[in-house]
Design a protein around this motif. Structure first.
Motif, PDB file in Angstrom:
ATOM      1  N   VAL A 224       0.836  -1.199   0.000  1.00  0.00           N
ATOM      2  CA  VAL A 224       0.000   0.000   0.000  1.00  0.00           C
ATOM      3  C   VAL A 224       0.873   1.252   0.000  1.00  0.00           C
ATOM      4  CG1 VAL A 224      -1.622   1.354   1.385  1.00  0.00           C
ATOM      5  CG2 VAL A 224      -2.012  -1.094   1.030  1.00  0.00           C
ATOM      6  N   VAL A 225       1.912   1.244   0.795  1.00  0.00           N
ATOM      7  CA  VAL A 225       2.824   2.395   0.833  1.00  0.00           C
ATOM      8  C   VAL A 225       3.446   2.633  -0.539  1.00  0.00           C
ATOM      9  CG1 VAL A 225       4.975   3.280   1.806  1.00  0.00           C
ATOM     10  CG2 VAL A 225       3.295   2.181   3.299  1.00  0.00           C
ATOM     11  N   ALA A 226       3.873   1.551  -1.194  1.00  0.00           N
ATOM     12  CA  ALA A 226       4.478   1.676  -2.526  1.00  0.00           C
ATOM     13  C   ALA A 226       3.473   2.237  -3.528  1.00  0.00           C
ATOM     14  CB  ALA A 226       4.994   0.319  -2.991  1.00  0.00           C
ATOM     15  N   ALA A 227       2.225   1.800  -3.433  1.00  0.00           N
ATOM     16  CA  ALA A 227       1.198   2.300  -4.349  1.00  0.00           C
ATOM     17  C   ALA A 227       0.953   3.788  -4.134  1.00  0.00           C
ATOM     18  CB  ALA A 227      -0.089   1.513  -4.149  1.00  0.00           C
ATOM     19  N   VAL A 228       0.950   4.231  -2.873  1.00  0.00           N
ATOM     20  CA  VAL A 228       0.770   5.654  -2.583  1.00  0.00           C
ATOM     21  C   VAL A 228       1.929   6.464  -3.157  1.00  0.00           C
ATOM     22  CG1 VAL A 228       0.697   7.369  -0.732  1.00  0.00           C
ATOM     23  CG2 VAL A 228      -0.658   5.282  -0.538  1.00  0.00           C
TER      24      VAL A 228
ATOM     25  N   SER B 246     -10.183   2.015   6.520  1.00  0.00           N
ATOM     26  CA  SER B 246      -9.509   2.690   7.629  1.00  0.00           C
ATOM     27  C   SER B 246      -8.961   1.736   8.674  1.00  0.00           C
ATOM     28  CB  SER B 246     -10.480   3.664   8.312  1.00  0.00           C
ATOM     29  OG  SER B 246     -10.835   4.708   7.458  1.00  0.00           O
ATOM     30  N   LYS B 247      -9.563   0.557   8.827  1.00  0.00           N
ATOM     31  CA  LYS B 247      -9.249  -0.317   9.958  1.00  0.00           C
ATOM     32  C   LYS B 247      -8.226  -1.376   9.579  1.00  0.00           C
ATOM     33  CE  LYS B 247     -12.245   2.227  12.011  1.00  0.00           C
ATOM     34  NZ  LYS B 247     -11.799   3.302  12.909  1.00  0.00           N
ATOM     35  N   ILE B 248      -8.641  -2.492   9.029  1.00  0.00           N
ATOM     36  CA  ILE B 248      -7.703  -3.577   8.759  1.00  0.00           C
ATOM     37  C   ILE B 248      -6.618  -3.147   7.779  1.00  0.00           C
ATOM     38  CG2 ILE B 248      -8.928  -4.630   6.815  1.00  0.00           C
ATOM     39  CD1 ILE B 248      -7.228  -6.521   9.723  1.00  0.00           C
ATOM     40  N   HIS B 249      -6.945  -2.281   6.825  1.00  0.00           N
ATOM     41  CA  HIS B 249      -5.966  -1.855   5.819  1.00  0.00           C
ATOM     42  C   HIS B 249      -5.124  -0.668   6.290  1.00  0.00           C
ATOM     43  CE1 HIS B 249      -7.682  -4.649   2.965  1.00  0.00           C
ATOM     44  NE2 HIS B 249      -8.870  -4.087   3.077  1.00  0.00           N
ATOM     45  N   ALA B 250      -5.390  -0.132   7.472  1.00  0.00           N
ATOM     46  CA  ALA B 250      -4.578   0.936   8.073  1.00  0.00           C
ATOM     47  C   ALA B 250      -4.507   2.184   7.198  1.00  0.00           C
ATOM     48  CB  ALA B 250      -3.170   0.422   8.376  1.00  0.00           C
ATOM     49  N   MET B 251      -5.658   2.570   6.624  1.00  0.00           N
ATOM     50  CA  MET B 251      -5.700   3.720   5.726  1.00  0.00           C
ATOM     51  C   MET B 251      -6.609   4.831   6.251  1.00  0.00           C
ATOM     52  SD  MET B 251      -5.801   1.624   2.095  1.00  0.00           S
ATOM     53  CE  MET B 251      -6.693   2.970   1.305  1.00  0.00           C
ATOM     54  N   ALA B 252      -6.706   4.967   7.571  1.00  0.00           N
ATOM     55  CA  ALA B 252      -7.612   5.971   8.130  1.00  0.00           C
ATOM     56  C   ALA B 252      -7.290   7.381   7.635  1.00  0.00           C
ATOM     57  CB  ALA B 252      -7.567   5.927   9.659  1.00  0.00           C
ATOM     58  N   GLY B 253      -6.022   7.674   7.458  1.00  0.00           N
ATOM     59  CA  GLY B 253      -5.622   9.007   7.017  1.00  0.00           C
ATOM     60  C   GLY B 253      -5.835   9.262   5.539  1.00  0.00           C
ATOM     61  N   LEU B 254      -6.085   8.217   4.761  1.00  0.00           N
ATOM     62  CA  LEU B 254      -6.299   8.376   3.325  1.00  0.00           C
ATOM     63  C   LEU B 254      -7.766   8.547   2.961  1.00  0.00           C
ATOM     64  CD1 LEU B 254      -3.720   5.784   1.944  1.00  0.00           C
ATOM     65  CD2 LEU B 254      -3.631   8.272   1.723  1.00  0.00           C
TER      66      LEU B 254
ATOM     67  N   GLY C 153      -5.622  -6.244  -3.174  1.00  0.00           N
ATOM     68  CA  GLY C 153      -4.814  -7.312  -3.738  1.00  0.00           C
ATOM     69  C   GLY C 153      -3.772  -7.865  -2.788  1.00  0.00           C
ATOM     70  N   ASP C 154      -3.804  -7.437  -1.540  1.00  0.00           N
ATOM     71  CA  ASP C 154      -2.762  -7.817  -0.575  1.00  0.00           C
ATOM     72  C   ASP C 154      -3.361  -8.659   0.550  1.00  0.00           C
ATOM     73  OD1 ASP C 154      -0.410  -8.002   0.819  1.00  0.00           O
ATOM     74  OD2 ASP C 154      -0.250  -5.869   1.302  1.00  0.00           O
TER      75      ASP C 154
ATOM     76  N   PHE D  66      -2.297  -8.817   9.632  1.00  0.00           N
ATOM     77  CA  PHE D  66      -2.924  -7.850  10.531  1.00  0.00           C
ATOM     78  C   PHE D  66      -3.942  -8.527  11.441  1.00  0.00           C
ATOM     79  CE2 PHE D  66      -1.963  -4.275   7.342  1.00  0.00           C
ATOM     80  CZ  PHE D  66      -0.939  -3.765   8.119  1.00  0.00           C
ATOM     81  N   VAL D  67      -4.704  -9.448  10.880  1.00  0.00           N
ATOM     82  CA  VAL D  67      -5.703 -10.156  11.692  1.00  0.00           C
ATOM     83  C   VAL D  67      -5.021 -10.960  12.787  1.00  0.00           C
ATOM     84  CG1 VAL D  67      -7.416 -12.014  11.661  1.00  0.00           C
ATOM     85  CG2 VAL D  67      -7.456 -10.246   9.882  1.00  0.00           C
ATOM     86  N   LYS D  68      -3.959 -11.675  12.432  1.00  0.00           N
ATOM     87  CA  LYS D  68      -3.237 -12.479  13.423  1.00  0.00           C
ATOM     88  C   LYS D  68      -2.639 -11.596  14.503  1.00  0.00           C
ATOM     89  CE  LYS D  68      -1.105 -16.158  15.108  1.00  0.00           C
ATOM     90  NZ  LYS D  68      -0.194 -15.582  16.097  1.00  0.00           N
ATOM     91  N   ARG D  69      -2.038 -10.500  14.112  1.00  0.00           N
ATOM     92  CA  ARG D  69      -1.429  -9.599  15.086  1.00  0.00           C
ATOM     93  C   ARG D  69      -2.488  -9.026  16.027  1.00  0.00           C
ATOM     94  NH1 ARG D  69       1.733  -6.218  11.760  1.00  0.00           N
ATOM     95  NH2 ARG D  69       3.292  -7.851  11.930  1.00  0.00           N
TER      96      ARG D  69
END
Length: 381
Positions: A62-66, A238-246, A283-284, A291-294
């Motif tokens: 996701v970071v690379a895509a941004v 925003s949650k599992i994908h950690a994109m709340a700021g996007l 796609g990830d 993330f779910v396991k953590r």
């Protein structure tokens, strides 16, 4: 009962609790080492355990895509909306015309309210639950009917059904519920839907869907639809994908309603970084599993530490926990603010409960350190 709690806390040595936290923290930090370091605190120095964010940050893909998307920051991103919409439609096996993209899932709440509510109409929600839909409803002159949760912290669907009249056009079900992280069984929701008048729509908010452990009680209405055109289902990145700021979310609805909802959005509602990140996140699947396991591990450790202090949180199916502090929540919140930690606000009528977002092991170690600074003599079982 207060005496037994104080006696327990006097006999529980600091080394016992600290040793448990430290051992867990070392192993969990090692497991998280593949991610780049993330800021634990805001610019004012506060530890952020208040907004149910993914503390580990977005995946490397996701970071690379941004980063790649920024090369096109001079261009309007609307040409990329259709590919993202089609990705979501394929994921859920629905027609792309049923998918509504939003600037965060709050955008979906806003346009749902605008499409279905009006002065003289009513919407039914739980209390407590996520409040943005109620806020939008009131802003357009709709009456909001709130129904307390059951003693098990599920939506009281029978009580909600009893409040339905010919002015009610929408019911809102957040499942898992925010702020309680509790479940309302799928079978109960289906029964509720079968009894509703044909004029009432139901918005099911699945923001925390990915965090639910496998259970016969919970099945997503996107993973297993029921063919009811009055059901709208909402998800967020925003949650599992950690994109709340996007700010990226979406809803899936019947085609006619989806078209009406889209007409209430601005023409260019999403930015290029959010769209690129959304496609990468979908796609990830491996990062989602990680993330779910953590989160499962972090959540279990929170319960371990809570039980060691004779606290009993509500069973959590999300990336946050709500628990009864046995004293006014505002006092606990103020104590944590004084120690530079932000936790959730209080949520009436649960005035003695606090909501704590799960952070990294280091963050949670600090949370429990500050908790242990509370005067134990004020606690009661």
């Amino acid at each position: 009962m207060p005496v037994s709690r104080r006696g327990f806390l006097r006999t529980l040595t600091a080394g016992t609790v600290a040793g448990s936290v430290t051992g867990w923290a070392v192993s969990a930090v090692a497991a998280a080492s593949t991610l780049a370091a993330r800021p634990e605190r805001d610019r004012q120095g506060f530890l952020l355990l208040d907004s149910n964010e993914n503390a580990y940050g977005p995946s490397p893909k996701v970071v690379a895509a941004v980063e790649e998307s920024l090369s096109r920051a001079n261009r309007y991103p609307f040409r990329d909306y259709d590919p993202l919409t089609e990705d979501i439609a394929r994921l859920h096996k629905v027609d792309a015309k049923q998918v509504v993209l939003g600037c965060g899932s709050t955008d979906i709440l806003r346009v749902t309210a605008a499409a279905l509510l009006a002065p003289g109409k009513k919407v039914i929600t739980a209390a407590p639950t996520y409040e943005d839909l109620a806020t939008y409803a009131r802003a357009i002159g709709t009456e909001v009917i709130t129904v307390p949760l059951t003693p098990n912290f599920a939506h009281d669907l029978d009580a909600m059904l009893a409040r339905v009249d010919d002015t009610v056009t929408l019911a809102y079900i957040c499942n898992p519920n925010n702020p309680t992280a509790s479940l309302t069984p799928r079978a109960d929701i289906e029964k509720f839907l079968s009894k509703l008048p044909s004029s009432v729509y139901v918005l099911i908010d699945e923001a925390y869907h990915h965090y639910v452990n496998a259970s016969a009680r919970y099945v997503s209405f996107l993973d297993q639809p029921i063919g009811n055109e009055r059901v709208i289902v909402m998800r967020t990145f925003s949650k599992i994908h950690a994109m709340a700021g996007l700010r990226l979310g979406y809803g899936v609805a019947e085609r006619g309603l989806a078209e009406k909802m889209r007409s209430l959005l601005t023409d260019v509602d999403l930015n290029c970084a959010a769209v690129a990140a959304g496609r990468a996140a979908l796609g990830d699947a491996e990062s989602v599993r990680n993330f779910v396991k953590r989160n499962t591990d972090d959540r279990q450790e929170f319960f371990n530490q809570a039980m060691a202090r004779m606290l009993k949180p509500i069973d959590s199916h999300a990336n946050f926990v709500m628990m009864d502090t046995h004293q006014p929540a505002d006092d606990i919140i103020a104590h944590f603010l004084k120690n530079k930690i932000r936790i959730g606000r209080h949520f009436p009528p649960l005035t003695h409960h606090i909501r704590v977002s799960l952070g990294t092991p280091a963050a949670m170690k600090e949370f429990w350190r500050v908790w242990d600074l509370l005067p134990h003599s004020k606690m009661s079982m």
